[in-house]
Design an enzyme around this catalytic site. Structure first.
Site, PDB file in Angstrom:
ATOM      1  N   MET A 178      13.710  40.240  94.146  1.00 16.22           N
ATOM      2  CA  MET A 178      14.723  40.368  93.104  1.00 16.22           C
ATOM      3  C   MET A 178      16.127  39.939  93.525  1.00 16.22           C
ATOM      4  O   MET A 178      16.971  39.663  92.676  1.00 16.22           O
ATOM      5  CB  MET A 178      14.730  41.810  92.586  1.00 16.22           C
ATOM      6  CG  MET A 178      13.403  42.183  91.928  1.00 16.22           C
ATOM      7  SD  MET A 178      13.220  43.922  91.472  1.00 16.22           S
ATOM      8  CE  MET A 178      14.378  44.052  90.108  1.00 16.22           C
ATOM      9  N   ASP A 208      28.015  44.847  95.900  1.00 13.75           N
ATOM     10  CA  ASP A 208      27.358  44.392  97.123  1.00 13.75           C
ATOM     11  C   ASP A 208      27.186  42.884  97.151  1.00 13.75           C
ATOM     12  O   ASP A 208      26.947  42.254  96.126  1.00 13.75           O
ATOM     13  CB  ASP A 208      25.957  45.017  97.237  1.00 13.75           C
ATOM     14  CG  ASP A 208      26.025  46.481  97.584  1.00 13.75           C
ATOM     15  OD1 ASP A 208      27.033  46.890  98.155  1.00 13.75           O
ATOM     16  OD2 ASP A 208      25.060  47.203  97.273  1.00 13.75           O
ATOM     17  N   ASP A 218      15.926  48.627  96.307  1.00 11.98           N
ATOM     18  CA  ASP A 218      16.889  49.294  97.181  1.00 11.98           C
ATOM     19  C   ASP A 218      16.245  49.904  98.417  1.00 11.98           C
ATOM     20  O   ASP A 218      16.951  50.249  99.373  1.00 11.98           O
ATOM     21  CB  ASP A 218      17.625  50.393  96.407  1.00 11.98           C
ATOM     22  CG  ASP A 218      18.670  49.833  95.455  1.00 11.98           C
ATOM     23  OD1 ASP A 218      19.041  48.657  95.618  1.00 11.98           O
ATOM     24  OD2 ASP A 218      19.118  50.560  94.554  1.00 11.98           O
TER      25      ASP A 218
END
Length: 435
Positions: A342, A121, A320
């Site tokens: 993060m 990603d 996430d």
């Protein structure tokens, strides 16, 4: 480039079962290289990233047999180490972030592990220092080919040691643990990650004959053994997908049951969604979300100040899910500050939500303030491109709640993390077509 066409504004109803955990699968599959005996793994998600890793293992010479849906056996008794130096491996390994976790088991069992700089990603820098510093402390020699962006570690015999990790990296901890289980002597890892998926890996390794204590804490002790045997392992449900379905139910004001969620492994997830005002009921090992016909209201802190939701290493909230939480907040009553600590690029998808009518102030690359609409103004349909797995699903949830027909391009990103997502959503009433 694949496309989803979504007609939003429909309420959903029924049951949805989360897939096996992607982030666990990437660790567990690499661990099959630690033994030459048969290892059976169940509840493997049928998604692009996991299937790429299975193909990589097959190219390495691992004997793989599919037993049934999500169930495979692996026998790594004749690994082809020459493949690691091939141009094909350099190409295939680069396409998958999780390929980095091949290095630890290869180093432990065969004395060498190589990997091209992984992709994945576009969510900001995700450095690999923790992995390789751990291998070096175990006695490996490190080399890096700048021209080919190719990493390598080699050691005649790894030796246990004490190490304090500079960050509680999940993949870094997993990689070092897999290297240390066959090292000579005792390895102590402080500031280790302790996510449920890392716990699952350690428990599986112990069933194979490893000696790991401190599982579930940030201090792991590993007594090296000579060899590991076979085992059978069943993976947890994917907590990110569970959070996605909670958000989907709230945004579409739908009544949904999420099946077999492994409640004891969800950590902060139910608590954080409840802070957004979402009703979450536990029914055995399922989650039931009732219709939120009157919406949902964000709590303030006890002193009345605006709620802040931030990510943190486990047992904090997984990063996430922050994009899902941000989308859910766009239709809440109240305001919330989302702080993504993060990764520095994970909030850049909010411009697409702003185009849909969301009230969001992007303060900086790490923080966004969301002012909820309270469903008094629905999001508007639009055309979007999925930038990564989690942002892509967040935009999909926004589109399912929006008025009109939206189009999402580059859905290959979503397919990397979610199994047959369009079919599963249609089964609960979503109007979504893959073009």
């Amino acid at each position: 480039m694949g496309t989803f066409r979504i007609e939003g504004g429909h309420q959903l109803h029924g049951e949805i079962t989360p897939q096996g955990a992607k982030n666990e699968a990437l660790q567990i599959l690499c661990a099959v290289l630690l033994s030459g005996e048969k290892i059976t793994i169940n509840n493997i998600p049928d998604i692009v990233d996991v299937n790429k890793l299975i193909a990589l293992l097959e190219d390495l010479g691992v004997k793989i047999q599919k037993k049934g849906r999500g169930s495979y056996t692996f026998i790594a008794d004749d690994v082809n180490l020459d493949y690691l130096q091939s141009s094909q491996f350099k190409e295939d390994g680069r396409a998958l972030r999780g390929s980095i976790m091949l290095v630890g088991p290869l180093l432990a069992r065969f004395g060498k592990g190589y990997i091209p700089k992984p992709g994945g990603d576009k969510i900001g820098r995700r450095r690999l220092d923790t992995h390789f510093e751990g291998f070096i402390k175990l006695g490996a020699k490190f080399r890096y080919n700048k021209e080919e962006h190719f990493y390598g570690v080699e050691a005649e015999k790894l030796k246990g040691t004490y190490m304090l990790l500079d960050e509680a990296s999940v993949t870094g901890t997993a990689n070092i643990v897999m290297a240390a289980v066959l090292a000579e002597g005792t390895t102590t890892i402080y500031n280790a990650a302790c996510e449920p998926y890392l716990q699952q890996l350690c428990k599986m390794l112990n069933r194979m004959g490893a000696k790991i204590t401190g599982i579930g804490s940030n201090l792991l002790t590993i007594e090296g053994v000579q060899k590991l045997g076979g085992t059978e392992h069943t993976m947890l449900p994917d907590m990110i997908e569970i959070g996605s379905w909670i958000g989907l139910a709230a945004m579409t004001r739908s009544e949904l049951t999420i099946k077999n969620v492994s409640w004891n492994d969800l950590g902060q997830i139910p608590t954080v969604f409840r802070k957004l005002g979402i009703t979450i009921e536990r029914k055995d090992d399922d989650i039931f979300i009732p219709k939120h016909e009157k919406g949902y209201q964000i709590q303030n802190f006890i002193d009345g100040s605006i709620l802040t939701i931030a990510d943190a290493p486990w047992p904090g909230l997984t990063p996430d899910l922050l994009s899902i939480i941000l989308v859910v907040a766009t239709q809440a009553r109240g305001e919330v500050l989302i702080h993504q600590k993060m990764f520095e690029s994970r909030l850049f998808f909010v411009d697409k939500l702003i185009d849909m009518g969301a009230k969001i102030i992007l303060c900086d690359p790490h923080r966004a303030t969301v002012i909820g609409h309270d469903f008094k103004s629905t999001l508007k349909a639009t055309t979007m491109v999925s930038p990564d797995i989690r942002a892509g699903v967040s935009l999909l949830i926004a589109a399912l709640s929006a008025k009109g027909t939206s189009t999402i391009h580059n859905i290959e990103q979503i397919d990397r993390g979610y199994e047959n997502i369009d079919e599963r959503l249609r089964a609960i009433g979503a109007q979504i077509v893959r073009v």
